[in-house]
Motif scaffolding. Structure first.
Motif, PDB file in Angstrom:
ATOM      1  N   HIS A 588      35.755  32.606  38.201  1.00  0.00           N
ATOM      2  CA  HIS A 588      36.399  33.923  38.580  1.00  0.00           C
ATOM      3  C   HIS A 588      36.044  34.538  40.031  1.00  0.00           C
ATOM      4  O   HIS A 588      35.194  33.825  40.700  1.00  0.00           O
ATOM      5  N   CYS A 623      40.190  40.092  39.263  1.00  0.00           N
ATOM      6  CA  CYS A 623      39.789  38.786  39.484  1.00  0.00           C
ATOM      7  C   CYS A 623      40.953  37.894  40.348  1.00  0.00           C
ATOM      8  O   CYS A 623      42.084  38.061  40.090  1.00  0.00           O
ATOM      9  N   HIS A 625      40.807  34.659  40.825  1.00  0.00           N
ATOM     10  CA  HIS A 625      41.035  33.132  40.802  1.00  0.00           C
ATOM     11  C   HIS A 625      41.085  32.739  39.275  1.00  0.00           C
ATOM     12  O   HIS A 625      40.590  33.329  38.344  1.00  0.00           O
ATOM     13  N   CYS A 627      42.032  32.824  35.545  1.00  0.00           N
ATOM     14  CA  CYS A 627      41.248  32.115  34.654  1.00  0.00           C
ATOM     15  C   CYS A 627      41.491  32.035  33.119  1.00  0.00           C
ATOM     16  O   CYS A 627      40.976  31.688  32.212  1.00  0.00           O
ATOM     17  N   HIS A 631      44.613  36.902  32.840  1.00  0.00           N
ATOM     18  CA  HIS A 631      43.968  37.026  34.146  1.00  0.00           C
ATOM     19  C   HIS A 631      44.314  38.307  34.684  1.00  0.00           C
ATOM     20  O   HIS A 631      43.597  39.001  35.429  1.00  0.00           O
ATOM     21  N   MET A 634      42.504  41.469  34.233  1.00  0.00           N
ATOM     22  CA  MET A 634      40.772  41.094  34.398  1.00  0.00           C
ATOM     23  C   MET A 634      40.634  42.021  35.481  1.00  0.00           C
ATOM     24  O   MET A 634      40.595  41.843  36.710  1.00  0.00           O
TER      25      MET A 634
END
Ligand SMILES: [Cu+2]
Length: 642
Positions: A588, A623, A625, A627, A631, A634
């Motif tokens: 993350h 976030c 990255h 995931c 996502h 997030m």
């Protein structure tokens, strides 16, 4: 732009560039061999030169099918980017970059508190350095082969050495060497010189290229004859500097013997010149050997000084103090004019210096250097068992484990394959000994070279990689800055076969290549390795101590444990994030808009950042990255109250 001008593009300019490079490189080198290199660019390759075009059968080796894995790892230095590159070979695919000396935006290296502690900070908490120049990278040994523990890499600009853990592929320590500049060559030892039970790396040797006043605090600026360089030993485990050797001349590259008794550096400036011309005035320079056991005895016996504020013991390795072989700490073997590269042969017998300004390779027999130290051989230069012409501008040498050496010829733009035993016979007087086995054109002006397992006892002679300093016409033009060209060559047969070109951003320098089963990388962290780890999402929250605020958050796809958190304007916020996902490849990111924060956390990793909440408002931390399907959702809201 006229059609005529357009025609000047790629090809015509490329040819002109090659001619220019050869001419420019030779001008000012008092070689007297310029004529040999003055061949027409369009002339066919000299007889015995392998074809430069990729072989038709070669594509199967370098072009892996989807899902196929490489058989070798390559560890490369990144150059100006201050990082370490990890490649798969023979494909040449770049798999990873490990930030070391310079901040990295993906990882948050140089931004998280943990990485700043490794990199080093000023009293105000900002990074001490943000530029670097990595050249050489080498890995730890056991029983004469890589053991997969560590790799080291140098920063020439600020004389720093970084260690990379090869289980997690992260930099864990950086040491700045005292009282030296231009830290260039680096090599781990392969055994202890005294205790045969220690058959693995415990020291790393570092050569410094530039001589400076000692201490360098404003004195002796106008006395260049007092400038000195030093050779440094760093402890492989603690990364503390163990000792330094004061020398005459300078250090360029470094090599170590398989028995641990000797280390050496080639010297291109025995003149101690501070001006360009002075550095080339002598016809011969040196390969400087260090007797490791004697140096450490001298340190133990208190026969050392210190320089400036450094407490590191400095022993005297200058020529005048080391004339008696029986007590000498150092030995200066003479080699032709301004050599480059010193490489240890995998049979453990020889160090080979490439000539650079001399078209020769010099082969030094290590047992004879030890004979000199033991008082059994009077003339140190008798340790030279071959000094043979191999081509123009020799720089670095690799080995195939079958008795052959492969040396880059910068000016000739070639790799020359030559047989070490035949060269020794030729040097001893057998003029029928044909030591040059093959030549291959490379593109263009090669510097570093290495072969699979070359610098181990397990040299396997399969692949050779060459770092070509100029790519010119090999790739689509992208403006004035060209990539460098890394080429992969098949050396399994008698003739070298060029397999592939790979563009690379400048400028990577050195590398090693070894079998993939020597590494056992871990893909999930151990949560207990992190003192700040938040092991349960229930521990999440905000705690306050005056103006100092700690925010604890965990990540588990696709959510952060806190949906929002509140701090006050002017708070010093330390945000700690643990990624509680234990699944391989589930990383993350955490970004805070307007606060210049972005970093990643890998599975079960913990990182922290500290910043002043100086802007009131709402800030969606998200976030970065990818995931999960959710996502984008997030996020957590940082509320900074005015
Ligand atoms: Cu995520």
């Amino acid at each position: 732009m006229s059609q005529k001008k357009d025609d000047m593009s790629t090809e015509a300019v490329g040819l002109g560039r090659r001619r220019f490079l050869n001419t420019a490189a030779l001008t000012g080198l008092t070689l007297g061999v310029a004529a040999c290199n003055d061949k027409p660019e369009t002339a066919p390759a000299a007889s015995g030169t392998s074809a430069a075009a990729p072989a038709a059968h070669a594509s199967s080796a370098t072009h892996l099918k989807p899902g196929e894995l490489d058989t070798y790892y390559g560890i490369w230095s990144g150059g100006h980017t201050g990082d370490m590159r990890i490649l798969g070979l023979p494909s040449g695919r770049e798999i990873h970059r490990i930030p070391c000396f310079v901040p990295d935006a993906l990882v948050g290296w140089g931004l998280t508190n943990e990485s700043k502690a490794v990199m080093g900070t000023k009293p105000d908490g900002s990074l001490r350095y943000t530029v670097a120049d990595t050249h050489h990278t080498h890995a730890s040994y056991k029983d004469g082969n890589y053991d997969g523990r560590y790799a080291w890499i140098n920063d020439k600009i600020n004389s720093r050495i970084a260690r990379v853990r090869l289980d997690y592929f992260v930099c864990d320590k950086i040491t700045e060497l005292p009282n030296v500049q231009g830290f260039h060559g680096i090599f781990p030892d392969k055994a202890d010189p005294v205790d045969p039970a220690i058959n693995y790396t415990t020291r790393v040797f570092c050569g410094a290229e530039f001589a400076i006043p000692l201490p360098n605090n404003g004195g002796d600026i106008n006395n260049p004859e007092k400038y000195r360089s030093m050779f440094t030993c760093v402890d492989a485990e603690s990364m503390e500097v163990r000792w330094q050797v004061l020398i005459d001349g300078n250090c360029d590259l470094t090599a170590t013997s398989y028995d641990g008794k000797l280390a050496a550096t080639n010297q291109y400036n025995i003149e101690n010149g501070v001006h360009y011309e002075d550095m080339m005035s002598s016809e011969r320079d040196a390969c400087l050997f260090f007797n490791i056991a004697r140096i450490e005895e001298a340190v133990k016996a208190g026969k050392f000084t210190t320089v400036g504020t450094s407490k590191v013991p400095v022993v005297d390795g200058t020529r005048d103090s080391n004339k008696d072989p029986k007590t000498a700490l150092t030995a200066y073997v003479s080699v032709p004019k301004n050599p480059h590269g010193v490489n240890a042969s995998p049979d453990a017998k020889y160090f080979i210096c490439a000539g650079k300004l001399s078209p020769t390779a010099t082969v030094i027999e290590l047992s004879k250097v030890l004979d000199w130290f033991d008082g059994k051989m009077e003339d140190l230069d008798k340790a030279i068992v071959a000094e043979v012409e191999i081509g123009l501008g020799p720089l670095h040498t690799a080995f195939d484990g079958r008795g052959n050496a492969y040396t880059t010829l910068f000016l000739d733009s070639q790799v020359v394959k030559w047989n070490v035993d035949a060269a020794i016979k030729f040097h001893a007087g057998d003029k029928t000994a044909k030591y040059v086995v093959d030549r291959l054109d490379v593109h263009y002006q090669p510097g570093h070279i290495n072969a699979s397992q070359s610098e181990t006892r397990a040299a396997d002679g399969k692949y050779l990689a060459v770092g070509c300093k100029f790519s010119k016409d090999r790739f689509l033009p992208v403006g004035p800055l060209h990539p460098e060209n890394e080429q992969i060559i098949d050396i399994s047969g008698d003739k070298m076969v060029l397999l592939a070109d790979h563009p690379v951003r400048g400028e990577p320098h050195d590398f090693i290549i070894f079998k993939r089963d020597l590494l056992k990388p871990k893909q999930v962290y151990d949560i207990d390795d992190f003192p700040l780890a938040i092991k349960d999402p229930k521990e999440s929250g905000v705690t306050r101590n005056g103006k100092k605020v700690t925010v604890k958050i965990t990540s588990q796809a696709p959510a952060f444990s806190l949906r929002e958190f509140t701090v006050k304007k002017g708070d010093e916020v330390t945000l700690i994030l643990t990624n509680l996902d234990k699944i391989e490849d589930l990383t993350h990111g955490f970004a805070i808009p307007k606060y210049n924060v972005n970093f990643i956390v890998n599975p079960l990793e913990t990182k922290s950042v500290t910043f002043i909440a100086d802007q009131p408002g709402v800030f969606w931390c998200y976030c970065t990255h990818f995931c999960h399907a959710l996502h984008l959702e997030m996020r957590t809201r940082m509320i900074v109250e005015a």
